[in-house]
Design a protein around this motif. Structure first.
Motif, PDB file in Angstrom:
ATOM      1  N   PHE A  86     -26.023  -1.215-113.636  1.00  0.00           N
ATOM      2  CA  PHE A  86     -25.797  -1.180-112.182  1.00  0.00           C
ATOM      3  C   PHE A  86     -26.263  -2.475-111.524  1.00  0.00           C
ATOM      4  O   PHE A  86     -25.645  -2.966-110.570  1.00  0.00           O
ATOM      5  CB  PHE A  86     -26.499   0.023-111.561  1.00  0.00           C
ATOM      6  N   LYS A  87     -27.351  -3.037-112.039  1.00  0.00           N
ATOM      7  CA  LYS A  87     -27.816  -4.313-111.491  1.00  0.00           C
ATOM      8  C   LYS A  87     -26.779  -5.417-111.695  1.00  0.00           C
ATOM      9  O   LYS A  87     -26.582  -6.267-110.826  1.00  0.00           O
ATOM     10  CB  LYS A  87     -29.143  -4.719-112.149  1.00  0.00           C
ATOM     11  N   LEU A  88     -26.114  -5.395-112.840  1.00  0.00           N
ATOM     12  CA  LEU A  88     -25.071  -6.388-113.109  1.00  0.00           C
ATOM     13  C   LEU A  88     -23.844  -6.160-112.229  1.00  0.00           C
ATOM     14  O   LEU A  88     -23.231  -7.105-111.740  1.00  0.00           O
ATOM     15  CB  LEU A  88     -24.668  -6.335-114.586  1.00  0.00           C
ATOM     16  N   ILE A  89     -23.496  -4.883-112.011  1.00  0.00           N
ATOM     17  CA  ILE A  89     -22.331  -4.564-111.186  1.00  0.00           C
ATOM     18  C   ILE A  89     -22.540  -4.992-109.739  1.00  0.00           C
ATOM     19  O   ILE A  89     -21.631  -5.530-109.087  1.00  0.00           O
ATOM     20  CB  ILE A  89     -22.017  -3.051-111.244  1.00  0.00           C
ATOM     21  N   PHE A  90     -23.751  -4.786-109.224  1.00  0.00           N
ATOM     22  CA  PHE A  90     -24.019  -5.086-107.822  1.00  0.00           C
ATOM     23  C   PHE A  90     -24.684  -6.447-107.637  1.00  0.00           C
ATOM     24  O   PHE A  90     -25.147  -6.767-106.542  1.00  0.00           O
ATOM     25  CB  PHE A  90     -24.897  -3.988-107.205  1.00  0.00           C
ATOM     26  N   ASN A  91     -24.679  -7.254-108.686  1.00  0.00           N
ATOM     27  CA  ASN A  91     -25.300  -8.572-108.606  1.00  0.00           C
ATOM     28  C   ASN A  91     -24.376  -9.541-107.876  1.00  0.00           C
ATOM     29  O   ASN A  91     -23.158  -9.485-107.999  1.00  0.00           O
ATOM     30  CB  ASN A  91     -25.588  -9.089-110.016  1.00  0.00           C
ATOM     31  N   ASN A  92     -24.983 -10.466-107.112  1.00  0.00           N
ATOM     32  CA  ASN A  92     -24.194 -11.460-106.389  1.00  0.00           C
ATOM     33  C   ASN A  92     -23.855 -12.678-107.242  1.00  0.00           C
ATOM     34  O   ASN A  92     -23.212 -13.610-106.764  1.00  0.00           O
ATOM     35  CB  ASN A  92     -24.927 -11.913-105.119  1.00  0.00           C
ATOM     36  N   GLY A  93     -24.296 -12.650-108.497  1.00  0.00           N
ATOM     37  CA  GLY A  93     -23.986 -13.758-109.392  1.00  0.00           C
ATOM     38  C   GLY A  93     -25.052 -14.838-109.416  1.00  0.00           C
ATOM     39  O   GLY A  93     -24.850 -15.882-110.049  1.00  0.00           O
ATOM     40  N   TYR A  94     -26.169 -14.599-108.759  1.00  0.00           N
ATOM     41  CA  TYR A  94     -27.230 -15.621-108.717  1.00  0.00           C
ATOM     42  C   TYR A  94     -28.601 -15.067-109.094  1.00  0.00           C
ATOM     43  O   TYR A  94     -29.520 -15.830-109.368  1.00  0.00           O
ATOM     44  CB  TYR A  94     -27.309 -16.248-107.320  1.00  0.00           C
ATOM     45  N   ASP A  95     -28.736 -13.756-109.119  1.00  0.00           N
ATOM     46  CA  ASP A  95     -30.037 -13.143-109.386  1.00  0.00           C
ATOM     47  C   ASP A  95     -30.109 -12.713-110.856  1.00  0.00           C
ATOM     48  O   ASP A  95     -29.450 -11.762-111.269  1.00  0.00           O
ATOM     49  CB  ASP A  95     -30.235 -11.937-108.469  1.00  0.00           C
ATOM     50  N   TYR A  96     -30.928 -13.420-111.638  1.00  0.00           N
ATOM     51  CA  TYR A  96     -31.082 -13.108-113.057  1.00  0.00           C
ATOM     52  C   TYR A  96     -32.209 -12.111-113.319  1.00  0.00           C
ATOM     53  O   TYR A  96     -32.444 -11.739-114.462  1.00  0.00           O
ATOM     54  CB  TYR A  96     -31.370 -14.390-113.846  1.00  0.00           C
ATOM     55  N   ASN A  97     -32.895 -11.682-112.293  1.00  0.00           N
ATOM     56  CA  ASN A  97     -34.052 -10.812-112.463  1.00  0.00           C
ATOM     57  C   ASN A  97     -33.653  -9.481-113.114  1.00  0.00           C
ATOM     58  O   ASN A  97     -32.879  -8.702-112.569  1.00  0.00           O
ATOM     59  CB  ASN A  97     -34.695 -10.531-111.094  1.00  0.00           C
ATOM     60  N   GLY A  98     -34.146  -9.245-114.310  1.00  0.00           N
ATOM     61  CA  GLY A  98     -33.898  -8.001-115.021  1.00  0.00           C
ATOM     62  C   GLY A  98     -32.567  -7.940-115.752  1.00  0.00           C
ATOM     63  O   GLY A  98     -32.288  -6.952-116.430  1.00  0.00           O
ATOM     64  N   VAL A  99     -31.754  -8.975-115.629  1.00  0.00           N
ATOM     65  CA  VAL A  99     -30.432  -8.937-116.269  1.00  0.00           C
ATOM     66  C   VAL A  99     -30.156 -10.199-117.085  1.00  0.00           C
ATOM     67  O   VAL A  99     -29.039 -10.392-117.569  1.00  0.00           O
ATOM     68  CB  VAL A  99     -29.307  -8.755-115.216  1.00  0.00           C
ATOM     69  N   TYR A 100     -31.153 -11.035-117.247  1.00  0.00           N
ATOM     70  CA  TYR A 100     -30.924 -12.334-117.886  1.00  0.00           C
ATOM     71  C   TYR A 100     -30.352 -12.192-119.295  1.00  0.00           C
ATOM     72  O   TYR A 100     -29.507 -12.991-119.716  1.00  0.00           O
ATOM     73  CB  TYR A 100     -32.231 -13.132-117.937  1.00  0.00           C
ATOM     74  N   LYS A 101     -30.801 -11.186-120.029  1.00  0.00           N
ATOM     75  CA  LYS A 101     -30.338 -10.998-121.404  1.00  0.00           C
ATOM     76  C   LYS A 101     -28.817 -10.952-121.485  1.00  0.00           C
ATOM     77  O   LYS A 101     -28.211 -11.473-122.438  1.00  0.00           O
ATOM     78  CB  LYS A 101     -30.937  -9.700-121.958  1.00  0.00           C
ATOM     79  N   TYR A 102     -28.191 -10.333-120.483  1.00  0.00           N
ATOM     80  CA  TYR A 102     -26.734 -10.210-120.478  1.00  0.00           C
ATOM     81  C   TYR A 102     -26.068 -11.275-119.616  1.00  0.00           C
ATOM     82  O   TYR A 102     -25.052 -11.858-120.001  1.00  0.00           O
ATOM     83  CB  TYR A 102     -26.336  -8.812-119.974  1.00  0.00           C
ATOM     84  N   ALA A 103     -26.645 -11.521-118.457  1.00  0.00           N
ATOM     85  CA  ALA A 103     -26.024 -12.471-117.528  1.00  0.00           C
ATOM     86  C   ALA A 103     -25.926 -13.871-118.125  1.00  0.00           C
ATOM     87  O   ALA A 103     -24.966 -14.600-117.854  1.00  0.00           O
ATOM     88  CB  ALA A 103     -26.816 -12.517-116.220  1.00  0.00           C
ATOM     89  N   SER A 104     -26.909 -14.239-118.931  1.00  0.00           N
ATOM     90  CA  SER A 104     -26.902 -15.579-119.523  1.00  0.00           C
ATOM     91  C   SER A 104     -25.745 -15.774-120.500  1.00  0.00           C
ATOM     92  O   SER A 104     -25.381 -16.909-120.818  1.00  0.00           O
ATOM     93  CB  SER A 104     -28.233 -15.838-120.243  1.00  0.00           C
ATOM     94  N   LYS A 105     -25.150 -14.681-120.986  1.00  0.00           N
ATOM     95  CA  LYS A 105     -24.025 -14.776-121.919  1.00  0.00           C
ATOM     96  C   LYS A 105     -22.674 -14.806-121.205  1.00  0.00           C
ATOM     97  O   LYS A 105     -21.650 -15.046-121.844  1.00  0.00           O
ATOM     98  CB  LYS A 105     -24.046 -13.585-122.884  1.00  0.00           C
ATOM     99  N   ILE A 106     -22.676 -14.520-119.902  1.00  0.00           N
ATOM    100  CA  ILE A 106     -21.424 -14.417-119.150  1.00  0.00           C
ATOM    101  C   ILE A 106     -21.147 -15.748-118.455  1.00  0.00           C
ATOM    102  O   ILE A 106     -21.842 -16.112-117.500  1.00  0.00           O
ATOM    103  CB  ILE A 106     -21.498 -13.287-118.105  1.00  0.00           C
ATOM    104  N   PRO A 107     -20.160 -16.508-118.906  1.00  0.00           N
ATOM    105  CA  PRO A 107     -19.917 -17.833-118.311  1.00  0.00           C
ATOM    106  C   PRO A 107     -19.481 -17.776-116.851  1.00  0.00           C
ATOM    107  O   PRO A 107     -19.608 -18.768-116.134  1.00  0.00           O
ATOM    108  CB  PRO A 107     -18.799 -18.411-119.197  1.00  0.00           C
ATOM    109  N   PHE A 108     -18.976 -16.625-116.405  1.00  0.00           N
ATOM    110  CA  PHE A 108     -18.495 -16.503-115.025  1.00  0.00           C
ATOM    111  C   PHE A 108     -19.568 -15.976-114.069  1.00  0.00           C
ATOM    112  O   PHE A 108     -19.281 -15.737-112.897  1.00  0.00           O
ATOM    113  CB  PHE A 108     -17.296 -15.539-114.963  1.00  0.00           C
TER     114      PHE A 108
END
Length: 444
Positions: A86-108
């Motif tokens: 849910f944090k990834l779904i509602f993320n604005n694309g700039y907040d890595y807090n708690g989602v870095y493990k996945y967000a860092s792999k997403i180039p977009f």
């Protein structure tokens, strides 16, 4: 492709057809029923073919990256921790807090428009077990809903043109191909169709409701969040469309003639301020920055995708000023609608695009040459004015900012149904009895 495509895809498609079968009686009549399932089938087939082309012909690309390197990571996050998903779904694309493990792999992740597509795909993945083809089918089904509404907008006014309207809406090759897959273009095309129909129902037929207003606002938000330049070109045309239709309420032809310039002025001013409002959160698309954005986009696209492919084109020098951009308007409109020419095709997909453009060129020349007087008077028809204003404005916007035929064939698909419908209505107008009043609409 993996085993999910052979197991989940048939199930999801069966559910889509079951829902469509249930809804068909409420959205069709005896005439339009014949187009409903063929149009839906073409969209789903297009989604599947786009995936195959990207995988086996291009060896990757946007649709592959949105899913494999985007929504699948979000789907995996949901399986590990729903809260993280849910944090990834509602993320604005700039907040890595708690989602870095996945967000860092997403180039977009830090590209909001592209990441919005990843989020939509991720929501679909929750129901398809992250099956690419099934998720693409859901994208296609959404676009079908929007384009069916676009079709109904004009069918309700011109029921005798049902066959041509169906072809213009559902069966233009480039539109059902590039507007069906897991791509930005599929979602924005669906939103555009929904917005057109809801504006027609709310402001022209005057049948407003909370659900219609909600759908209109959501479609606007979809365009704003994914491809704001579509919204910026659509709003002025839509506002003028509504004003011209409501001008009919003045029965005196003389008074209408006098009022007409003032209506255009007021509508133009409203469109200008609507454009300012829509772009205020994105400085790249502010009026003062449009020329610079067009220059940077055009040169970036040509460098990244066309320098070695033989698919680049040039219109002339863009120096980042509004004057240089506007000076290229005729060439930009021409390249978006009528190019590549047959001799400019360098690969199989360019050949298909060239054939489609050539057919449009012949049709347009026929209208201008054989029926020139009726054509220019027909522009006073609100529907024709709306379709051509949006399609030509959009053709200018993408033509001057793309500089690559391969990319342009995707970017221009929103204008194609509008332009072809506009041509069809012009031909219909020129075939009517000349005693019919110009601003008088066909009966609803």
């Amino acid at each position: 492709m993996d085993y999910r495509d052979f197991v989940v895809f048939p199930i999801v498609v069966a559910i889509i057809y079951l829902v469509a079968y249930t809804l068909r009686p409420s959205v069709t009549d005896e005439v339009t029923r014949r187009y409903f399932f063929p149009a839906l089938t073409v969209k789903i087939a297009g989604a599947l073919i786009v995936g195959l082309v990207y995988q086996f012909y291009y060896g990757g690309g946007d649709t592959f990256n949105y899913h494999t390197y985007g929504s699948r990571y979000v789907w995996e996050a949901f399986w590990e921790s729903p809260m993280t998903g849910f944090k990834l779904i509602f993320n604005n694309g700039y907040d890595y807090n708690g989602v870095y493990k996945y967000a860092s792999k997403i180039p977009f992740f830090r590209d909001p428009p592209s990441y919005n597509i990843v989020k939509i795909a991720a929501i679909c993945d929750l129901f398809t077990f992250s099956c690419y083809s099934a998720t693409a089918a859901l994208f296609a089904a959404f676009c079908f809903v929007g384009m069916w509404q676009f079709f109904l907008t004009f069918y309700e006014q011109y029921p005798h043109l049902h066959k041509g309207l169906a072809i213009a809406t559902f069966f233009i090759p480039s539109v059902f191909f590039w507007g069906s897959g897991l791509l930005k273009d599929t979602i924005t095309l669906g939103c555009l169709g929904i917005a057109t129909f809801q504006i027609y129902k709310i402001f022209i037929v005057r049948q407003p409701s909370l659900s219609r207003i909600t759908m209109l606002l959501l479609s606007f938000y979809g365009l704003y969040a994914i491809k704001i330049y579509i919204l910026l070109t659509f709003l002025p045309a839509a506002i003028l469309w509504v004003f011209l239709f409501n001008l009919r309420t003045i029965r005196s032809q003389a008074i209408r003639t006098i009022v007409f310039p003032f209506v255009l002025g007021i509508a133009g001013a409203l469109a200008y301020f609507a454009t300012l409002k829509a772009s205020e959160d994105n400085p790249k698309y502010a009026i003062s920055s449009l020329a610079r954005t067009a220059q940077e986009t055009a040169y970036d696209i040509r460098f990244q995708t066309g320098k070695d492919a033989g698919s680049g084109y040039t219109l002339g020098e863009l120096d980042g000023t509004l004057g240089s951009m506007l000076a290229l308007a005729p060439q930009a409109i021409n390249v978006s609608i009528f190019r590549p020419y047959l001799w400019e095709a360098r690969n199989p997909f360019m050949i298909l695009s060239a054939l489609e453009s050539f057919a449009l060129l012949l049709t347009t020349l026929y209208l201008l040459w054989k029926r020139n007087l009726q054509v220019f008077s027909a522009l006073l028809s609100p529907n024709i004015f709306f379709c051509l204003l949006f399609s030509l404005t959009f053709a200018f916007a993408v033509g001057v900012s793309t500089y690559n035929f391969g990319t342009l064939v995707r970017y221009k698909i929103p204008l194609m149904p509008f332009f072809v419908v506009g041509l069809m209505l012009m031909l219909d107008y020129s075939n009517r009895d000349r005693n019919v009043e110009v601003l008088e609409p066909t009966e609803y």
